[in-house]
Design an enzyme around this catalytic site. Structure first.
Site, PDB file in Angstrom:
ATOM      1  N   PRO A 247       0.831  -1.217   0.000  1.00 51.68           N
ATOM      2  CA  PRO A 247       0.000   0.000   0.000  1.00 51.68           C
ATOM      3  C   PRO A 247       0.862   1.262   0.000  1.00 51.68           C
ATOM      4  CG  PRO A 247      -0.571  -1.480   1.826  1.00 51.68           C
ATOM      5  CD  PRO A 247       0.676  -2.020   1.200  1.00 51.68           C
ATOM      6  N   GLU A 248       0.491   2.214  -0.858  1.00 49.97           N
ATOM      7  CA  GLU A 248       1.180   3.506  -0.927  1.00 49.97           C
ATOM      8  C   GLU A 248       0.200   4.589  -0.483  1.00 49.97           C
ATOM      9  OE1 GLU A 248       3.202   3.965  -4.694  1.00 49.97           O
ATOM     10  OE2 GLU A 248       3.554   1.827  -4.864  1.00 49.97           O
TER      11      GLU A 248
END
Ligand SMILES: [Zn+2]
Length: 277
Positions: free
Chosen positions: A2-3
């Site tokens: 996840p960014e």
């Protein structure tokens, strides 16, 4: 992994469930989540805390408590949350923690690869902890083209690697770095310090655009990332280059190429993003 857009999507969905609630029960099922701090201690400290806000800095989620303490959550590779508003979570062999709120909602944390972390910080610890790890938020005013130019100046690292430094662009990771470089028409292996002012401005704009599209699509669903309600994001359908090796560039139809930079796969268009001489 996840960014910023994925973590922001999680934050937006968790905030209405958690805000203004009290933690009635907390159970931490995996000692890796809180190590070196003993998980039983963290769970007992969480019990009774009232949640005042759920914020985000870079890829960190910040659950702020009435006591002034905060729980700093990093999802790393595969961390995610699930919510069950009326309790009664489904069985899950990858569950690493559960908190029950005073309205009966259960919020569970699952993590297949177990790299995620929960760190309980005292009121005066949060800002210094983040200050040395995370630069300005790329979608806020403090992230200017000038700031980015100063961060890249003099650096011999490949541009892609320099952009992944969380002190340069908080929350940017492999996916959105590739997307931003395609938008900016710059090769990922360009030496970071060689960019002209105009090129830095292109990167600055492109980073913001790539992240904004990601947030608007509620993040990408890759491997184990899911939104807290179990739904999938749709960003993966919008990628311009990431994971599209051999497929035509959406601008010029050249096949998207792939190379490795700093141990990570990078996708780019060899014709729109010319190799450095
Ligand atoms: Zn192209």
């Amino acid at each position: 992994m996840p960014e910023l857009p994925e973590v922001e999507t999680v934050r937006r969905e968790l905030a209405p469930v958690l805000a203004r609630r009290r933690i009635d029960r907390a159970e931490i099922l995996d000692a890796r989540l809180t190590r070196p701090i003993e998980p039983g201690w963290v769970a007992s400290e969480l019990r009774g805390e009232s949640i005042v806000a759920v914020e985000r800095r870079g890829k960190y989620l910040i659950v702020r408590f009435g006591s002034g303490r905060a729980l700093l959550v990093h999802l790393r590779m595969t961390g995610s949350f699930r919510t069950a508003l009326n309790g009664g979570l489904e069985p899950d062999s990858y569950r690493r923690a559960v908190v029950t709120l005073d309205d009966g909602a259960d919020v569970s944390y699952r993590d297949v690869r177990r790299f995620g972390t929960w760190l309980l910080v005292e009121p005066d610890e949060l800002d210094p902890y983040l200050a040395i790890r995370v630069g300005p938020e790329p979608l806020e005013k403090a992230f200017t083209a000038r700031f980015l130019r100063d961060r890249l100046a003099g650096r011999t690292a490949p541009l892609k690697a320099a952009l992944l430094d969380q002190r340069s662009v908080a929350g940017l990771g492999n996916i959105y770095a590739d997307e931003a470089l395609w938008r900016a028409r710059l090769h990922p292996r360009r030496e970071a310090g060689t960019l002209s002012s105009a090129e830095v401005r292109r990167v600055h704009t492109a980073v913001r655009e790539a992240l904004e599209v990601g947030i608007a699509r509620q993040g990408s669903t890759l491997r184990d990332y899911r939104r807290p309600d179990g739904a999938e994001g749709s960003m993966q359908d919008e990628f311009q280059v990431y994971g599209r090796g051999g497929e035509p560039c959406r601008r010029c139809r050249s096949p998207i190429a792939r190379l490795r930079i700093a141990g990570r796969s990078s996708w780019f268009c060899p014709s729109c993003q010319p190799a450095p001489r």
